[in-house]
Design a protein around this motif. Structure first.
Motif, PDB file in Angstrom:
ATOM      1  N   TRP A 116       0.825  -1.212   0.000  1.00 57.39           N
ATOM      2  CA  TRP A 116       0.000   0.000   0.000  1.00 57.39           C
ATOM      3  C   TRP A 116       0.857   1.259   0.000  1.00 57.39           C
ATOM      4  O   TRP A 116       0.541   2.237  -0.695  1.00 57.39           O
ATOM      5  CB  TRP A 116      -0.921  -0.010   1.218  1.00 57.39           C
ATOM      6  CG  TRP A 116      -2.120  -0.910   1.069  1.00 57.39           C
ATOM      7  CD1 TRP A 116      -2.375  -2.064   1.738  1.00 57.39           C
ATOM      8  CD2 TRP A 116      -3.212  -0.710   0.174  1.00 57.39           C
ATOM      9  NE1 TRP A 116      -3.565  -2.604   1.317  1.00 57.39           N
ATOM     10  CE2 TRP A 116      -4.104  -1.789   0.364  1.00 57.39           C
ATOM     11  CE3 TRP A 116      -3.531   0.271  -0.764  1.00 57.39           C
ATOM     12  CZ2 TRP A 116      -5.288  -1.916  -0.357  1.00 57.39           C
ATOM     13  CZ3 TRP A 116      -4.718   0.146  -1.486  1.00 57.39           C
ATOM     14  CH2 TRP A 116      -5.581  -0.933  -1.280  1.00 57.39           C
ATOM     15  N   LEU A 117       1.956   1.242   0.756  1.00 55.98           N
ATOM     16  CA  LEU A 117       2.846   2.402   0.779  1.00 55.98           C
ATOM     17  C   LEU A 117       3.495   2.620  -0.584  1.00 55.98           C
ATOM     18  O   LEU A 117       3.621   3.755  -1.054  1.00 55.98           O
ATOM     19  CB  LEU A 117       3.919   2.221   1.857  1.00 55.98           C
ATOM     20  CG  LEU A 117       3.427   2.293   3.299  1.00 55.98           C
ATOM     21  CD1 LEU A 117       4.573   1.972   4.261  1.00 55.98           C
ATOM     22  CD2 LEU A 117       2.847   3.668   3.612  1.00 55.98           C
ATOM     23  N   ALA A 118       3.913   1.525  -1.239  1.00 55.90           N
ATOM     24  CA  ALA A 118       4.519   1.631  -2.564  1.00 55.90           C
ATOM     25  C   ALA A 118       3.523   2.192  -3.569  1.00 55.90           C
ATOM     26  O   ALA A 118       3.875   3.023  -4.416  1.00 55.90           O
ATOM     27  CB  ALA A 118       5.033   0.264  -3.017  1.00 55.90           C
ATOM     28  N   ALA A 119       2.260   1.728  -3.472  1.00 56.01           N
ATOM     29  CA  ALA A 119       1.229   2.233  -4.379  1.00 56.01           C
ATOM     30  C   ALA A 119       1.008   3.722  -4.180  1.00 56.01           C
ATOM     31  O   ALA A 119       0.825   4.473  -5.151  1.00 56.01           O
ATOM     32  CB  ALA A 119      -0.074   1.465  -4.151  1.00 56.01           C
ATOM     33  N   PHE A 120       1.068   4.171  -2.918  1.00 56.53           N
ATOM     34  CA  PHE A 120       0.863   5.592  -2.649  1.00 56.53           C
ATOM     35  C   PHE A 120       2.043   6.420  -3.155  1.00 56.53           C
ATOM     36  O   PHE A 120       1.866   7.498  -3.731  1.00 56.53           O
ATOM     37  CB  PHE A 120       0.674   5.811  -1.152  1.00 56.53           C
ATOM     38  CG  PHE A 120       0.458   7.254  -0.788  1.00 56.53           C
ATOM     39  CD1 PHE A 120      -0.788   7.843  -0.950  1.00 56.53           C
ATOM     40  CD2 PHE A 120       1.499   8.026  -0.291  1.00 56.53           C
ATOM     41  CE1 PHE A 120      -0.986   9.174  -0.614  1.00 56.53           C
ATOM     42  CE2 PHE A 120       1.307   9.354   0.039  1.00 56.53           C
ATOM     43  CZ  PHE A 120       0.057   9.931  -0.120  1.00 56.53           C
ATOM     44  N   ILE A 121       3.262   5.925  -2.951  1.00 60.31           N
ATOM     45  CA  ILE A 121       4.452   6.685  -3.332  1.00 60.31           C
ATOM     46  C   ILE A 121       4.646   6.718  -4.845  1.00 60.31           C
ATOM     47  O   ILE A 121       4.984   7.756  -5.424  1.00 60.31           O
ATOM     48  CB  ILE A 121       5.696   6.094  -2.645  1.00 60.31           C
ATOM     49  CG1 ILE A 121       5.590   6.277  -1.125  1.00 60.31           C
ATOM     50  CG2 ILE A 121       6.975   6.758  -3.164  1.00 60.31           C
ATOM     51  CD1 ILE A 121       6.668   5.556  -0.352  1.00 60.31           C
ATOM     52  N   LEU A 122       4.404   5.586  -5.500  1.00 59.76           N
ATOM     53  CA  LEU A 122       4.718   5.462  -6.917  1.00 59.76           C
ATOM     54  C   LEU A 122       3.520   5.721  -7.828  1.00 59.76           C
ATOM     55  O   LEU A 122       3.708   5.937  -9.027  1.00 59.76           O
ATOM     56  CB  LEU A 122       5.266   4.056  -7.198  1.00 59.76           C
ATOM     57  CG  LEU A 122       6.515   3.655  -6.410  1.00 59.76           C
ATOM     58  CD1 LEU A 122       6.885   2.205  -6.703  1.00 59.76           C
ATOM     59  CD2 LEU A 122       7.674   4.587  -6.731  1.00 59.76           C
ATOM     60  N   GLY A 123       2.316   5.670  -7.284  1.00 62.17           N
ATOM     61  CA  GLY A 123       1.129   5.759  -8.121  1.00 62.17           C
ATOM     62  C   GLY A 123       0.755   7.180  -8.494  1.00 62.17           C
ATOM     63  O   GLY A 123       1.199   8.144  -7.866  1.00 62.17           O
TER      64      GLY A 123
END
Length: 217
Positions: A77-84
């Motif tokens: 979820w953190l990766a999706a927020f940072i990269l999305g």
């Protein structure tokens, strides 16, 4: 409502699960994993899931594979927020924001119920829609939508009355002593005392440590 539920838990000798302490982060991560899996792959729907209960302390607050899966889920979820893109970032905030209160920081309700995940899951639906349309996979979006729609239609008859509602929970989770206990209560409300007795007895056989079925008997 929180005060009332906490008092009820303490009256039923379940007060330990209502206390917040650092190991509750472990429970929250496990719950986050379970809800995310449920939203992506809703294999079973039911009021009570066989995920974990207050009487499983301290085991439910210890590290196991679900704790590490929870860490991976949070990292995703953190990766999706940072990269999305912004729409994905909004969806992550939506999902985590609406689910945050139901991650068992303190337990004053059943551990897992799909109704807690209904509004948060709209965030996952938005992410899936964005990427499927972005990569021109409209056909796959239509298939997924159709499958989930059929799953919903198949579940709708379980809401016709109270008995069918609680029966469906037992059918989906036949080893849930909590589901059996509540089906017994539903039977009692409709005058089926013998059926209620049978459900509570089965519940005590599954888990003799769960005191509610004994209390109902």
């Amino acid at each position: 409502a929180v005060v009332i539920r906490v008092k009820t838990f303490r009256d039923q000798q379940m007060g330990a699960s209502t206390n917040f302490h650092p190991r509750k982060f472990i429970v929250a991560l496990k719950t986050l994993y379970y809800y995310t899996k449920m939203a992506i792959f809703p294999k079973r729907l039911g009021l009570y899931h066989t995920f974990g209960y207050h009487y499983e302390l301290p085991a439910i607050e210890s590290e196991d594979k679900y704790f590490f899966l929870g860490i991976l889920t949070l990292a995703g979820w953190l990766a999706a927020f940072i990269l999305g893109p912004p729409v994905v970032q909004f969806s992550v905030i939506w999902y985590i924001g609406f689910l945050f209160l139901f991650l068992n920081w303190i337990t004053i309700h059943q551990f897992v119920s799909e109704r807690y995940n209904w509004i948060p899951s709209l965030g996952i639906c938005l992410i899936a829609t964005y990427y499927l349309l972005h990569f021109h996979l409209v056909w796959l979006w239509c298939i997924l939508f159709g499958v989930l729609l059929m799953r919903t239609w198949a579940h709708l008859p379980t809401n016709f009355n109270e008995i069918q509602f609680y029966q469906s929970n037992v059918w989906n989770f036949p080893n849930s002593e909590v589901a059996l206990g509540n089906l017994g209560v539903a039977y009692t409300r409709t005058g089926l005392a013998g059926a209620a007795h049978d459900m509570w007895m089965v519940g005590t056989r599954i888990n003799p440590e769960y005191d509610v079925n004994w209390y109902n008997l």
